[in-house]
Design a protein around this motif. Sequence first.
Motif, mmCIF file in Angstrom:
data_model
loop_
_atom_site.group_PDB
_atom_site.id
_atom_site.type_symbol
_atom_site.label_atom_id
_atom_site.label_comp_id
_atom_site.label_asym_id
_atom_site.label_seq_id
_atom_site.Cartn_x
_atom_site.Cartn_y
_atom_site.Cartn_z
ATOM 1 N N LEU A 190 -2.307 4.271 7.015
ATOM 2 C CA LEU A 190 -1.463 3.763 8.098
ATOM 3 C C LEU A 190 0.016 3.877 7.747
ATOM 4 C CD1 LEU A 190 -3.635 0.716 9.163
ATOM 5 C CD2 LEU A 190 -3.035 2.669 10.605
ATOM 6 N N TYR A 191 0.358 3.672 6.480
ATOM 7 C CA TYR A 191 1.756 3.862 6.121
ATOM 8 C C TYR A 191 2.157 5.330 6.286
ATOM 9 C CZ TYR A 191 6.177 4.357 3.895
ATOM 10 O OH TYR A 191 7.488 4.685 3.685
ATOM 11 N N VAL A 192 1.328 6.243 5.785
ATOM 12 C CA VAL A 192 1.645 7.671 5.898
ATOM 13 C C VAL A 192 1.803 8.072 7.360
ATOM 14 C CG1 VAL A 192 0.769 10.008 5.508
ATOM 15 C CG2 VAL A 192 0.545 8.278 3.719
ATOM 16 N N HIS A 196 5.489 2.642 8.699
ATOM 17 C CA HIS A 196 5.843 1.232 8.867
ATOM 18 C C HIS A 196 5.734 0.532 7.512
ATOM 19 C CE1 HIS A 196 6.108 -2.843 10.292
ATOM 20 N NE2 HIS A 196 6.268 -2.428 11.541
ATOM 21 N N PRO A 197 6.828 -0.083 7.032
ATOM 22 C CA PRO A 197 6.812 -0.662 5.683
ATOM 23 C C PRO A 197 5.799 -1.778 5.472
ATOM 24 C CG PRO A 197 8.820 -1.269 6.865
ATOM 25 C CD PRO A 197 8.150 -0.205 7.670
ATOM 26 N N LEU A 228 8.310 4.555 -1.354
ATOM 27 C CA LEU A 228 9.205 4.466 -2.507
ATOM 28 C C LEU A 228 9.555 3.037 -2.925
ATOM 29 C CD1 LEU A 228 11.734 7.417 -2.084
ATOM 30 C CD2 LEU A 228 9.647 7.307 -3.457
ATOM 31 N N PRO A 229 9.679 2.061 -2.005
ATOM 32 C CA PRO A 229 9.956 0.693 -2.460
ATOM 33 C C PRO A 229 8.857 0.105 -3.356
ATOM 34 C CG PRO A 229 10.547 0.919 -0.159
ATOM 35 C CD PRO A 229 9.818 2.183 -0.540
ATOM 36 N N GLY A 230 7.714 0.762 -3.410
ATOM 37 C CA GLY A 230 6.650 0.295 -4.289
ATOM 38 C C GLY A 230 6.774 0.776 -5.716
#
Length: 279
Positions: A190-192, A196-197, A228-230
């Motif tokens: 779902l992110y890909v 949506h963050p 990237l924030p991960g």
Amino acid sequence: MSELTQSHFESELEPPNGEPLTVETALANLTHEDVSLRYYAAWWLGKFGSGSPGVVEALITALQDEDDRTELGGYPLRRNAARALGKLGDRRAVPELLQALECSDYYVQAAAAQSLGMLGDPACIPAMMSVLSGGVESAQLMPGRPHLAKPVEAAMEALEALRATEATALIEPFLQHPVPRVQYAAARSLYVLTQHPAYGERLVRSLSEADLKLRRKLLLDLGASGYLPGAEAIAHASVENSFKMIALKSLLESNLKQTNPVALSPAATQVMTLMDALL
């Protein structure tokens, strides 16, 4: 080969007889009376057989093999043939891989779904969506088996690779699946598909809740998401540094594939810094 130790994720193999192969001997071994030689030949051709005449056709034929069976009715050669066809990148295999989705062996189905995603043919999207169409209830763990009734994780991975944004409504319910690894796969896809963050953050939050085995799985999903924030969460997770490096490399590669930037962003540069610190 025990079905309990077989997964749809391929591992490195050693030649059964210790002898190196050529394309010609590998093709011959696909029909050898020794099923272990067949199994290894299919894997080898997927890794080294690209561009060689007759390889795709031989592996397509191997998708119909009836001789290599496990005690539980699985088809090891078909599994490796399906994986190999995805690696070769030849769309001539698409019709037979779609047919392999109907095989009685879950791992053949999963390998076929993953390979269809790798081949990148949008015509496969309806078949992948069909795997998910029954929802969570149709994809529960099989009694006494280590896998689900349907290869929904592989289907979500394929839809993600195919950038099938029309599938998000079908994937969303799997965030509530009782098996955590399925929830992670859904969040990653779902992110890909949406960028949506909230879905990336769900993977990050789960790192603090999961046991070691699941943390390893989570790191790989977080890396594959390209979120990237991960990166900091990956770098400081309580797992082996080797897993962190694999996940950070995947994170950077996935993000670059999704964004196709002219130059590295500060966030992407930070991922490289985190990788350097782990060396």
